[in-house]
Design an enzyme around this catalytic site. Structure first.
Site, PDB file in Angstrom:
ATOM      1  N   SER A 180       4.282   4.137  -2.051  1.00 23.47           N
ATOM      2  CA  SER A 180       5.203   5.121  -1.496  1.00 23.47           C
ATOM      3  C   SER A 180       4.672   6.539  -1.728  1.00 23.47           C
ATOM      4  O   SER A 180       3.549   6.848  -1.324  1.00 23.47           O
ATOM      5  CB  SER A 180       6.595   4.917  -2.110  1.00 23.47           C
ATOM      6  OG  SER A 180       7.576   5.612  -1.383  1.00 23.47           O
ATOM      7  N   ASP A 229       8.554   0.260   2.693  1.00 22.12           N
ATOM      8  CA  ASP A 229       8.026   0.791   1.436  1.00 22.12           C
ATOM      9  C   ASP A 229       7.534  -0.320   0.508  1.00 22.12           C
ATOM     10  O   ASP A 229       8.224  -1.311   0.274  1.00 22.12           O
ATOM     11  CB  ASP A 229       9.150   1.570   0.762  1.00 22.12           C
ATOM     12  CG  ASP A 229       8.677   2.458  -0.369  1.00 22.12           C
ATOM     13  OD1 ASP A 229       8.050   1.936  -1.306  1.00 22.12           O
ATOM     14  OD2 ASP A 229       8.935   3.670  -0.307  1.00 22.12           O
TER      15      ASP A 229
END
Length: 311
Positions: free
Chosen positions: A44, A178
């Site tokens: 991320s 993510d």
């Protein structure tokens, strides 16, 4: 063989600014420590930072990127109450400003053009395997190691967008979300990558040859009080997102510590109770800088001592 050095960076949204400040502070304490890094791993926001470092960006450049662009990346066109209501139906933020910032920084660069090896986690929602019986969702680790499974031809921007498509915050990107849902702390994934026989590492480092520094984006110990909770979807959805992103980080920390011993070190600031900074709270930029420069001084002094003796 000489030491194989890994820098691993957690996910955490705008708190990536704290990581950039931490890297600046470590550079000041141990000049040149990043020169010998063999692998950057990230998830991320940590994936974006890892890609930037592998390109050759300095921590100061990353700090400026986060400080300057986070207000537009985490900007909502709706009033607060409407925005919170819409999050039950759609992602909280448009990912267009994030992509624009990434394109400005990386352009059409591909993973193979980065100066250093990278491992970036994401989660593939549909493998699209030709065999329906094998079609499934699965973790995905983008990397630029040589070999048949290399992702060297992937655009850096696309990989950065995939790893940072946090559920409820941003829309999915290319069928990915993510990587934090599988490996918010990617340190163990990075360690495993060095042992992958498909990756053409010559020589391949043994565990005794590896030093790994893991940097988190800060944490606040949470709890759900009471022995029993008869909750349904609506009551669980908010704590479950936090459980996924916060709870998974300690597993690879334990694994790496057991496998590497004192050749592994983790920096992850503990926020004071009630003072946690949410992943999308860009208004806390100055506080994140203050924490990194002042409040974390003892932690970073200790990390610098580890770098000086084990790195």
């Amino acid at each position: 063989m000489s030491t194989y050095r890994i820098l691993s960076i957690d996910g955490g949204g705008v708190r990536g600014l704290l990581v950039a400040v931490v890297l600046e502070e470590l550079d000041e304490r141990v000049p040149g420590w990043r020169d010998g890094i063999d692998l950057y791993a990230g998830t991320s926001t940590g994936g974006i930072i890892a890609l930037g470092l592998a390109k050759g960006m300095s921590p100061t450049e990353l700090r400026e990127l986060y400080y300057d662009r986070s207000p537009e990346i985490f900007a909502s066109p709706w009033p607060p109450l409407v925005h919170e209501g819409l999050q039950f139906l759609t992602a909280g933020y448009d990912n267009g400003p994030l992509r624009a910032a990434l394109v400005e920084e990386f352009g059409a660069m591909k993973l193979r053009s980065l100066k250093t090896r990278v491992l970036i986690s994401a989660f593939d929602l549909d493998s699209e395997d030709p065999d329906p019986a094998k079609r499934s969702w699965k973790p995905k680790f983008f990397h630029n190691f040589p070999g048949k499974d290399s992702d060297g031809g992937r655009l850096v921007v696309d990989v950065a967008m995939a790893t940072s498509a946090a559920p409820t915050y941003f829309p999915t990107t290319g069928g990915y979300i993510d990587g934090g849902v599988a490996a918010n702390n990617p340190s163990m994934a990075a360690l495993a990558q060095t042992q992958d026989r498909r990756a053409k590492l010559d020589p391949r480092p043994g565990l005794d040859d590896i030093a790994l520094l893991s940097i988190g984006t800060g944490f606040l110990p949470r709890r759900i009080e009471g022995p029993d909770h008869d909750w349904g979807y609506l009551r669980w959805v908010e704590p479950l997102v936090r459980l996924i992103f916060d709870g998974l980080g300690d597993v690879p920390h334990y694994q790496c510590a057991q496998l590497l011993g004192d050749r592994y070190y983790r920096v992850n600031h503990k926020f004071a109770w009630g003072d946690e900074i949410e992943m999308d709270d860009w208004s806390a930029r100055d506080e994140l800088v203050r924490i990194g420069e002042i409040e974390m001084k003892p932690e970073l002094d200790a990390a610098a001592a580890w770098l000086a003796t084990r790195w």
